[in-house]
Design an enzyme around this catalytic site. Structure first.
Site, short mmCIF file in Angstrom:
data_model
loop_
_atom_site.label_atom_id
_atom_site.label_comp_id
_atom_site.label_asym_id
_atom_site.label_seq_id
_atom_site.Cartn_x
_atom_site.Cartn_y
_atom_site.Cartn_z
N ASP B 57 3.32 -9.05 4.26
CA ASP B 57 3.28 -8.21 5.44
C ASP B 57 3.33 -9.12 6.67
O ASP B 57 2.51 -10.02 6.79
CB ASP B 57 1.95 -7.42 5.41
CG ASP B 57 1.88 -6.39 6.51
OD1 ASP B 57 2.70 -6.47 7.43
OD2 ASP B 57 1.00 -5.52 6.43
N GLU B 240 -6.00 11.92 2.67
CA GLU B 240 -5.48 12.74 3.78
C GLU B 240 -4.08 13.17 3.43
O GLU B 240 -3.42 12.54 2.59
CB GLU B 240 -5.46 11.93 5.10
CG GLU B 240 -6.83 11.73 5.68
CD GLU B 240 -6.82 10.92 6.96
OE1 GLU B 240 -5.73 10.78 7.55
OE2 GLU B 240 -7.89 10.44 7.34
#
EC number: 3.6.-.-
Lengths: 312, 347
Positions: B57, B240
């Site tokens: 990343d 979520e």
């Protein structure tokens, strides 16, 4: 809920993998995504999504599953994971990619073509010509790709056109050459005749093999003739060069020259020779201009010769 | 036949054959914490083996997670001698490669160079493949001992903390495309080899060699990455809607690459049922989390669904990671392990 004690850990993992794959197959992947969207999305009338696993296979890899038992718990499940929905998705991507490869090549090589082949020096670049040749689509069916067995047979019309184009350029070169020749001779003769008649006496505007006679002759008339001659030459040669470059007939002429052909042949063996080709083409162009000047000078020599012989 | 799948990553940590573990998910769900925790548990459970944790990343967080500076080269973690970390930016590795190529061939008008650029732009996944090959090359150059084999990776398992972008592993669909492309090129090379040699001064041979090498490497890597005995992908998410949706999409994309995904880590759970003095916000949020957890339980009954708690502080440092990562192997029970939430040492 019970584990079967007879199943090894490896077997268990394999079955679980197949069960996971089975749950994604046959449009279930899309339906799972839509379920999540339906239950969680705040915008209810959202248009439905399509899973990457349910993309339509584009080619012949789409196989039917036949009467395979789709029960994920069933051990005979190998056939199932070969359905287009799961593993074939990769194949279908690969297949469509393979179909696109020819298109891609065409794009790659097409991008290398610098011009339309008639733009002077650009059309002489052999790599550009080769790239152009590669980028030609297959004739008729489209199956005859630039990389099919014989790329040279792909477009006979194109080669015929190229041949005709060379012939046309050669013809135009000859036409312009003739026009310039006429203008040059006319200008030279006019210049000569003008000085011949204006000066009047037979000594001032004549050549002689005797030095004492040459010393008697006033310099001015001859200088006036040569000033005019030089001006005419500069104008004619500059116009010829400009037109030759603009119309591209110089390159046609030089490409047929045996020096260039020799360099082309030599570079098949010794690639370094290729870099001398540009220089050779340029030198040959200048040689043509020099030939114009030399030709005109020769005419002047002949005219003065005639004048000196006939005048005496 | 029903299997009771344990809600832990024990199968991954105990699996002897695993060479590559990828950890991925949307941004901010705890990928770095999870990958660090997996690496810590692997190192603790196999003290005689060496492990490497790599962040691909560009927003590197490994240094932050371990409170220790890591760089392009593998560096051992203080307090865990058999775990090394490194932070690589695949984009930077790729631009290094391009710069090298540019140094080698700095003619801007070279048609072969432009052709190569066009080609790399036209094949989906080749950018990722080239980037990844550079990363792998770099990994191969990292040695635990000086005597290690030059062409062999020195680590038992390599854990990748991947970037949140979805196409990290897109190159896995590449080998067949590349194979076809190369066979075309090879046919072309045979036919026009001498002529190409004349025009390119021999550079095209290196181009073919390079493409061949890429194809060989990609095929080799593809074989390893699609072998579930050697490679697995751990999805990280939070409870979520968007995270669940993205996780499902990621799993489907990975399946389309034939990659094994068998574990999902759900982070930042509140477990507010058993709080002595429940806060209203926590209760309300936990209710929402439970809704999605139920959905996940239904969708992912064939996966190891690991539920991890949201702690009172950030999880930083080896000791804190050790404490937290324990619950990747033993299911977190808020009644028994509730003190974990406040017991971490703040760094």
């Amino acid at each position: 809920m019970s584990d079967s004690p007879s199943i090894s850990a490896e077997e268990r993992k394999r079955i679980l993998r197949e069960r996971r794959a089975a749950k994604m197959a046959k449009g279930n992947a899309t339906s799972r995504l839509n379920t999540i969207l339906t239950q969680g999305n705040s915008v209810k009338d959202v248009s439905s999504v399509k899973s990457v696993l349910d993309q339509e296979p584009t080619g012949a890899t789409a196989t039917t599953t036949g009467n395979h038992d789709l029960d994920p718990d069933h051990h005979d499940i190998e056939g199932f994971i070969n359905t287009p929905g799961i593993n074939a998705s990769n194949d279908s991507v690969a297949l469509s990619n393979s179909e696109d490869i020819d298109e891609m090549f065409k794009k790659i090589f097409g991008g290398q073509v610098p011009g339309n082949g008639t733009d002077g020096a650009g059309s002489e670049d052999p790599l550009a010509q080769m790239m152009k040749m590669f980028s030609q689509p297959g004739a008729g069916t489209g199956t005859n790709t630039p990389f099919s067995e014989d790329p040279f047979s792909a477009q006979p019309e194109e080669f015929k056109y190229q041949q005709q184009l060379v012939q046309y350029n050669t013809y135009r070169h000859q036409v312009w050459k003739f026009r310039f020749l006429a203008v040059r001779y006319f200008a030279l003769l006019a210049n000569f005749i003008y000085h011949f008649y204006i000066i009047g006496d037979s000594i001032s505007f004549a050549s002689s093999s005797h030095q004492f006679i040459r010393e008697l002759i006033p310099v001015e008339p001859a200088r006036s003739f040569f000033t005019l001659f030089s001006t005419i030459e500069v104008v004619i040669i500059a116009s010829y060069y400009f037109l030759g470059t603009k119309e591209g007939f110089f390159s046609t002429a030089t490409s047929n020259n045996f020096v260039v052909k020799l360099l082309d042949m030599g570079s098949m063996v010794l690639p370094q020779l290729q870099q001398f080709k540009t220089i050779a083409v340029r030198l040959l162009g200048y040689y043509e201009l020099l030939a114009v000047l030399l030709g005109d000078l020769s005419l002047v020599v002949v005219l003065f010769g005639l004048h000196s012989v006939l005048g005496n | 036949m029903d299997f009771e799948l344990e809600p832990t990553l024990e199968s991954i940590v105990q699996q002897d054959t695993l060479k590559w573990i990828f950890v991925g998910g949307k941004g901010g769900v705890g990928k770095t914490t999870t990958s660090s925790s997996i690496a810590v548990q692997l190192a603790l459970n196999h003290p005689n083996d060496q492990f490497l944790l790599i962040s691909t990343d560009p927003a590197h967080n490994l240094s932050d997670a371990f409170c220790q500076k890591f760089g392009k080269d593998a560096r051992k973690v203080d307090g865990l001698s058999n775990l090394s970390c490194m932070e690589i930016d695949p984009e930077a590795a790729m631009s290094d490669l391009q710069q090298q190529a540019q140094q080698y061939n700095n003619d801007p008008n070279d048609p072969l160079k432009s052709m190569m650029n066009d080609m790399t732009g036209s094949i989906p996944g080749i950018d990722e493949a080239l980037s990844f090959m550079e990363v792998l090359k770099h990994i191969k150059s990292q040695k635990v001992d000086e005597n290690d084999d030059k062409d062999k990776i020195s680590y038992r398992t390599i854990i990748f903390d991947t970037a949140p972008t979805g196409h990290t592993l897109r190159f896995l669909q590449l080998p067949s495309t590349l194979q076809k492309l190369l066979s075309k090129f090879q046919a072309l090379s045979g036919k026009f080899g001498p002529m190409m040699s004349m025009l390119g001064g021999g550079n095209q041979q290196e181009m073919f060699d390079k493409l061949n090498e890429v194809q060989k490497n990609v095929t080799e890597v593809n074989e390893q990455f699609t072998n579930p005995d050697l490679t697995t992908f751990v999805c990280v998410c939070i409870s979520e809607f968007l995270s669940l949706y993205e996780t499902e999409r990621m799993i489907q994309e990975l399946m389309s690459y034939n990659m094994d995904v068998n574990s999902i880590v759900v982070n930042q759970l509140l477990f507010a049922d058993d709080d002595e003095k429940p806060c209203k916000r926590c209760v309300s949020r936990w209710k929402m989390q439970k809704k999605y957890l139920d959905q996940m339980a239904e969708l992912y009954e064939d996966y190891h669904l690991v539920k991890m708690p949201l702690l009172g502080t950030e999880i930083r440092g080896v000791e804190n990671l050790k404490k937290f990562s324990k619950f990747l192997l033993t299911p977190y029970d808020p009644k028994v392990n509730g003190d974990l939430v406040t017991s971490l040492e703040e760094k």
